[in-house]
Write a protein that holds these residues in place. Structure first.
Motif, PDB file in Angstrom:
ATOM      1  N   VAL A   2     -16.809  11.313 -15.869  1.00 16.19           N
ATOM      2  CA  VAL A   2     -17.389  12.056 -14.747  1.00 16.19           C
ATOM      3  C   VAL A   2     -16.620  13.361 -14.534  1.00 16.19           C
ATOM      4  N   VAL A   5     -17.997  16.002 -16.794  1.00 16.75           N
ATOM      5  CA  VAL A   5     -19.250  16.568 -16.281  1.00 16.75           C
ATOM      6  C   VAL A   5     -18.958  17.590 -15.184  1.00 16.75           C
ATOM      7  N   GLY A  30     -11.460  14.317 -18.726  1.00 19.57           N
ATOM      8  CA  GLY A  30     -12.608  13.429 -18.864  1.00 19.57           C
ATOM      9  C   GLY A  30     -12.833  12.936 -20.279  1.00 19.57           C
ATOM     10  N   SER A  90     -23.379  19.876 -19.648  1.00 19.26           N
ATOM     11  CA  SER A  90     -23.487  19.146 -18.380  1.00 19.26           C
ATOM     12  C   SER A  90     -24.560  18.073 -18.459  1.00 19.26           C
ATOM     13  N   VAL A  94     -24.002  13.941 -18.399  1.00 16.10           N
ATOM     14  CA  VAL A  94     -24.662  13.038 -17.452  1.00 16.10           C
ATOM     15  C   VAL A  94     -25.369  11.909 -18.199  1.00 16.10           C
ATOM     16  N   THR A  97     -22.729   9.441 -19.682  1.00 16.93           N
ATOM     17  CA  THR A  97     -22.115   8.619 -18.636  1.00 16.93           C
ATOM     18  C   THR A  97     -23.061   7.521 -18.173  1.00 16.93           C
TER      19      THR A  97
END
Length: 327
Positions: A2, A5, A30, A90, A94, A97
Motif C-alpha cells: 500500500v 501505491v 512498499g 498506481s 492497486v 494489492t
C-alpha cells in the motif's frame, strides 16, 4: 505494498524534488518485502527441492514488469510525460494489492508464538556469526546490484555514446535485455545442480558476467549487433542470482530460513545502493581526469563482481549444512 501505491500517487502530484524523493522512498518501502515474501512463502509451503525452480518462476514472472520500463515507458514519457508512468504504476499497484488480499492464503502454523523485535535482532546477530554467512552476503551484495546498475543506469549512456542511439532506440535494446532477464531465472531454477555444484555454477556465472561487462567497456566495435548480443548474454547469465537464494535455503536449518533469506535480501539491496554510488563516483572521477567514463564504469563493475567471487570462494562455506541436505 500500500505504501508503494501511495508513493506512486505522491510522485505524480509532486511539485518539488523533496516531495518526489518522499514518493520514491514510499515506493521503495512498499516494494522491498515483495520478493522476500514470495521466497518465505515457498520455503514454508513447498518441498526444499522445489525451491530453486519455484523461486526462479517467481523472479521470472516478476521481471515482466521490467518490460514496462523499457520501450513502453519511453513512449509514454515522449507522448505524455514522466508523470504518466506513475499513473500507470498506481493502477497496477492497486490491482496487485487487491489480488494479494483476495487470492493468497498463507495460514500460519497454530501455536507458534510471535517473535519480538528483540528476539529478531538477536537471531540476526547469531546468523551473522554463522559459518558461511559472510561469503554468502558478500557475493550477494554485488551480483544483483551489478546487473541492476548496468541495466538501470549505464546501458543507455553506453548505447548513446558508442552507437549514437536515441532514447527510444536504446529502450528497444533494453527491452531485449529485459526479456533475457525474465527468461534466465526460469532456466537457472530448473537446472539447479544443488550442493557444491550450485556454488560452482554461481561463481562461474558471476565471472562470465564480469568478462562480458569488461568486453563491452573496452571493445570499440562498430557492430551494434555484437554489442546487443553481449548485452543479451549478460541478461541470460543474470538469472544465476536466484541460485544464491537456493544456496541460503540449503545452508540453514528450517527454523531460521526466513531470517537467513531476509539477510541475503537486505545485503542485496544495500548492495544496489552502494554499488550504484561507487560506480557513479568512479564515473565522476573519470570525467574529471579526462578519461573514458564508460571504460572506468564497466571496469569498476567487473572488479566488484570478481572481488565478490574471490570472497565467496576464500571465506568459509556452510559445508556441513550443505552435506546434510545432500544426504
Amino acid at each position: 505494498f500500500v505504501f508503494a501505491v501511495l508513493g506512486t500517487a505522491l510522485s505524480y502530484f509532486a511539485t518539488s524534488f523533496l516531495v518526489l524523493l518522499i514518493g520514491q522512498i514510499l515506493i521503495g518501502i512498499g516494494c522491498a518485502p515483495a520478493f522476500l515474501g514470495c521466497l518465505v512463502f515457498i520455503s514454508k509451503h513447498f518441498a526444499p527441492e522445489r525451491f530453486a525452480a519455484l523461486s526462479g518462476l517467481v523472479l521470472g514472472l516478476g521481471g515482466i514488469g521490467m518490460l514496462i520500463t523499457a520501450t513502453p515507458l519511453a513512449l509514454v514519457a515522449e507522448a505524455w510525460s514522466w508523470r504518466g508512468a506513475f499513473v500507470i504504476l498506481s493502477f497496477a499497484g492497486v490491482f496487485a494489492t487487491a489480488a494479494c488480499f483476495a487470492l493468497v492464503d498463507d495460514r500460519s502454523s497454530p501455536g507458534v508464538p510471535a517473535e519480538s523485535v528483540f528476539q529478531s535482532v538477536c537471531l540476526v546477530g547469531v546468523l551473522l556469526k554463522r559459518r558461511g554467512t559472510a561469503g554468502i552476503l558478500l557475493l550477494g551484495s554485488v551480483c544483483y546490484a551489478s546487473v541492476l546498475t548496468f541495466r538501470g543506469l549505464w546501458i543507455v549512456p553506453f548505447l548513446s555514446e558508442r552507437h549514437s542511439l536515441s532514447l527510444v532506440q536504446s529502450s528497444n535494446v533494453v527491452f531485449v535485455l529485459s526479456i533475457s532477464m525474465i527468461i534466465s531465472p526460469f532456466f537457472f531454477g530448473f537446472v539447479d545442480p544443488g550442493g557444491r555444484n550450485r556454488r560452482l555454477l554461481i561463481v562461474a556465472s558471476a565471472v562470465a558476467m564480469a568478462i562480458a561487462t569488461l568486453w563491452l567497456g573496452f571493445a570499440y566495435t562498430e557492430s551494434l549487433g555484437m554489442s546487443v548480443i553481449v548485452i543479451t548474454l549478460i541478461g541470460v547469465i543474470s538469472g544465476f542470482t536466484i541460485l544464491q537464494y537456493a544456496d541460503v535455503r540449503s545452508s540453514y536449518e528450517p527454523a531460521v530460513i526466513g531470517r537467513a533469506l531476509s539477510l541475503l535480501n537486505m545485503s542485496t539491496f544495500i548492495g544496489v545502493a552502494v554499488v550504484q554510488s561507487i560506480v557513479a563516483t568512479v564515473g565522476d572521477f573519470a570525467i574529471l581526469a579526462g578519461a573514458n567514463a564508460i571504460e572506468w564504469i564497466f571496469s569498476s563493475l567487473t572488479i566488484l563482481l570478481v572481488s565478490g567471487c574471490i570472497g565467496f570462494c576464500l571465506l568459509p562455506s556452510p559445508s556441513s549444512q550443505i552435506e546434510k541436505v545432500e544426504n
